[in-house]
Design an enzyme around this catalytic site. Sequence first.
Site, PDB file in Angstrom:
ATOM      1  CD  GLU A   1      11.321 -66.517 146.733  1.00 44.66           C
ATOM      2  OE1 GLU A   1      10.524 -66.281 147.320  1.00 44.66           O
ATOM      3  OE2 GLU A   1      12.240 -65.771 146.757  1.00 44.66           O
TER       4      GLU A   1
ATOM      5  CD  GLU B   1      10.352 -59.615 146.147  1.00 47.19           C
ATOM      6  OE1 GLU B   1      10.131 -58.500 146.999  1.00 47.19           O
ATOM      7  OE2 GLU B   1       9.749 -60.750 146.323  1.00 47.19           O
TER       8      GLU B   1
HETATM    9  C1  GLA Z   1       9.681 -62.977 148.685  1.00 40.01           C
HETATM   10  C2  GLA Z   1      11.348 -63.285 149.221  1.00 40.01           C
HETATM   11  C3  GLA Z   1      11.231 -64.451 150.129  1.00 40.01           C
HETATM   12  C4  GLA Z   1      10.224 -64.358 151.206  1.00 40.01           C
HETATM   13  C5  GLA Z   1       9.041 -64.058 150.345  1.00 40.01           C
HETATM   14  C6  GLA Z   1       7.828 -64.392 151.423  1.00 40.01           C
HETATM   15  O1  GLA Z   1       9.526 -63.982 147.897  1.00 40.01           O
HETATM   16  O2  GLA Z   1      12.147 -63.431 148.175  1.00 40.01           O
HETATM   17  O3  GLA Z   1      12.497 -64.572 150.489  1.00 40.01           O
HETATM   18  O4  GLA Z   1      10.394 -63.527 152.170  1.00 40.01           O
HETATM   19  O5  GLA Z   1       8.744 -63.051 149.900  1.00 40.01           O
HETATM   20  O6  GLA Z   1       7.790 -63.309 152.506  1.00 40.01           O
END
Ligand code: GLA
Length: 380
Positions: free
Chosen positions: A270, A163
């Site tokens: 994710e 990010e």
């Molecule tokens: C982001 C991070 C994850 C997790 C999510 C939800 O996507 O990459 O590790 O922490 O947020 O909190």
Amino acid sequence: MDRRQLIYRGACAGASLSLPLARLRAEAIKKTGLAEVYKDYFKLGTAISTKTLSGENPSMLPLIAREFNAITAENAMKWSSIHPSHDRWNWGLCDKFVNFGRVNSMLMVGHTLVWHKQTPSSLFIDRGKLISPKKLYKRLGNHISTVVDRYKAYIAVWDVVNEAFDEKVGWRKSSWYDVLGPNFLSKSFEIAREADPTAHLIYNDFKLENKKKQVFAIQQIKRLQKKGVRVDGIGLQCHVELDSGKPSIEQLEETIINFYNEGLQVHITELDVDVLPNAWTYRDQHINDLSEKADKLNPYKDGLPKKVGILLAERYEELFRLFIKHRDKIPRVSLWGTSDDETWKNYRPVVGRTNYPLLFNSKQQPKRAYFALHKLATDS
Ligand code: GLA
């Protein structure tokens, strides 16, 4: 990428939806796990929570071992957890994570080396002031090389930076960016590459289907490649909504193709499907404090209605249909957790809601969405 690279190194290498759920579940006992039915398409992964790694959810690990062949630590490997202060390292849970993956010959993903969240603020302070770039590079180098080196026999894939970009402004304003500027990205990849030259290194982010963010991410990755800093893969987090427009399959497909055309393997890192109304305006508030809005924002606290369960199954199915179609570009699809009781969606953005974004319910039983994916793989 050579698929063999994605196997744990050093390991031995290696219904129809209209039926009532109870019958589908009874049938499922006889079935093979989900990863097994997807094995010719891609690795199928999940995130393991700290609670599970701490031994507080003993039935979860056997379930994960049966259903998945790739794992990510949901929180245990983040900077604050593994390295909470300069001279303190917490290896315990990460060693358990790696050991579980090793015993079960799973692909292990290291998540994440550099992020602006879940990182100690003391990292950016030196003698009471904002740290100098030189010292911060030293801390960055020490962290990445120590973690990667410790697990290099086992962890084949790293989310090196998480990010770093923002859909509105390009570079996300973070302490990393404030002190080091854009070079923290390339430097992180360089250090990780040096620590393990054979690892598969990923840049991971959310909403990369947002055109502006996508174009910016591609530009920055190209800039790295031009400097000779190799990025092997892109991680599309894929925290999607139930609404099939958020994002749409077309947007996701274009995103997968665009990154692949830049020479990157595309990892779905994710995945989960939020079934609740969007509540980001009430971020960090507790549902009990949102009195008059509470019922609207938390409509399924007593259970997931059948019709929503069917919509969830359909959403998962359309996503996996797309992933199967592009399996030549996608080495892995990882869900962000296994059962609904453990999902981060129950406390983000609003604390205390009851969400249902995963494939297993809070009793760890497979949901309709699970059966839809099982059937899709066997029918495809
Ligand atoms: C982001 C991070 C994850 C997790 C999510 C939800 O996507 O990459 O590790 O922490 O947020 O909190």
